[in-house]
Design an enzyme around this catalytic site. Sequence first.
Site, mmCIF file in Angstrom:
data_model
loop_
_atom_site.group_PDB
_atom_site.id
_atom_site.type_symbol
_atom_site.label_atom_id
_atom_site.label_comp_id
_atom_site.label_asym_id
_atom_site.label_seq_id
_atom_site.Cartn_x
_atom_site.Cartn_y
_atom_site.Cartn_z
ATOM 1 N N THR A 135 14.185 62.941 72.283
ATOM 2 C CA THR A 135 13.314 64.044 71.846
ATOM 3 C C THR A 135 13.311 65.204 72.847
ATOM 4 O OG1 THR A 135 11.384 63.164 72.997
ATOM 5 C CG2 THR A 135 11.769 62.387 70.736
ATOM 6 N N GLY A 136 13.936 64.984 73.995
ATOM 7 C CA GLY A 136 13.985 66.022 75.023
ATOM 8 C C GLY A 136 12.744 66.064 75.897
ATOM 9 N N GLY A 137 11.787 65.172 75.656
ATOM 10 C CA GLY A 137 10.535 65.189 76.415
ATOM 11 C C GLY A 137 10.748 64.909 77.899
ATOM 12 N N ASP A 144 21.535 50.771 44.863
ATOM 13 C CA ASP A 144 20.341 50.390 45.643
ATOM 14 C C ASP A 144 20.492 50.705 47.136
ATOM 15 O OD1 ASP A 144 22.210 48.579 46.392
ATOM 16 O OD2 ASP A 144 21.006 46.791 45.983
ATOM 17 N N LYS A 198 7.246 59.301 87.764
ATOM 18 C CA LYS A 198 6.167 59.468 86.772
ATOM 19 C C LYS A 198 5.175 58.352 86.992
ATOM 20 C CE LYS A 198 8.864 59.757 82.911
ATOM 21 N NZ LYS A 198 9.184 59.610 81.504
ATOM 22 N N GLU A 201 23.020 49.605 49.140
ATOM 23 C CA GLU A 201 23.897 48.675 49.868
ATOM 24 C C GLU A 201 25.276 49.299 50.052
ATOM 25 O OE1 GLU A 201 23.913 44.952 47.790
ATOM 26 O OE2 GLU A 201 21.845 44.497 48.354
#
Length: 295
Positions: free
Chosen positions: A221-223, A34, A190, A36
């Site tokens: 994410t590199g944004g 399962d 920003k 675990e």
Amino acid sequence: LRLFSGSANVPFSQEVARYLGMELGPMIRKRFADGELYIQIQESIRGCDVYLIQPTCHPVNDNLMELLIMIDACRRASARQITAVIPYYGYARADRKTAGRESITAKLVANLITQAGANRIVAMDLHSAQIQGYFDIPFDHVYGSPVLINYLASKQLADLVVVSPDVGGVARARAFAKKLDDAPLAIIDKRRQAHNVAEVLNVIGDVEGKTAVLVDDMIDTGGTITEGAKLLREQGARQVYACATHAVFSPPAIERLSSGIFEEVIVTNTIPVPEDHRFAQLTVLSVANLIGETI
Ligand code: R5P
């Protein structure tokens, strides 16, 4: 002293073991049907100082749970002291409430690790240094900057400016700038001008004609770092380097980072970077010796 590795970054643990002139201890790790996890330490650790190396990186829930089970197994085996060595501390970004009815996961994870039975923590470049205070046990917060700074210094980059990709990272970037011959500092600011209006990025500081080094704790994410790089180029930076301790690299990070906007992307090996995530401009530096020295 006994050293054991979770499954999150075995090559890193092996490097730490080599540095210490030790072998990793034997441990069985199995999965039930399962999903675990089952962990069993395969030698007596009664009365020993035990070090468990496990970054809580992707898949973060599995890796965190594995760490907790390892700690629990060691406590029940009468280890004298259990140190959780967490090169990358996941769930760190929710370190305060910024809106109602949110969880502070960095504190929740600290509670879980302490409750499981850890007596001491070693972690590298926490998202925010105050996470140390979420623990009531000794905490060694190690900085990866000596390795990153030595590497950058060896490149002898001319007209350097160190850039923080957001206001929260200014102290980190300033520390880098100081060690890089007191290079000037710039900050990306920003802000939203109004609700439903896209973020506007401004650069505080002069980057025109310079080699910009963006410094962050992690690239996910590199944004953040890619948007920052685009802005620096628009403002006349000659070259842009990205430098971060933790290569989280969630999609679409690789596409963004390898798009050609960066001269080089410099990260460390706190999180494994698989072969299919490597690209021409990527440099992965080892910080295993720093962790070995701390142990
Ligand atoms: C944010 O405060 C962090 O320091 C990083 O800048 C951020 O987590 C990076 O995420 P991404 O690469 O997804 O923009």
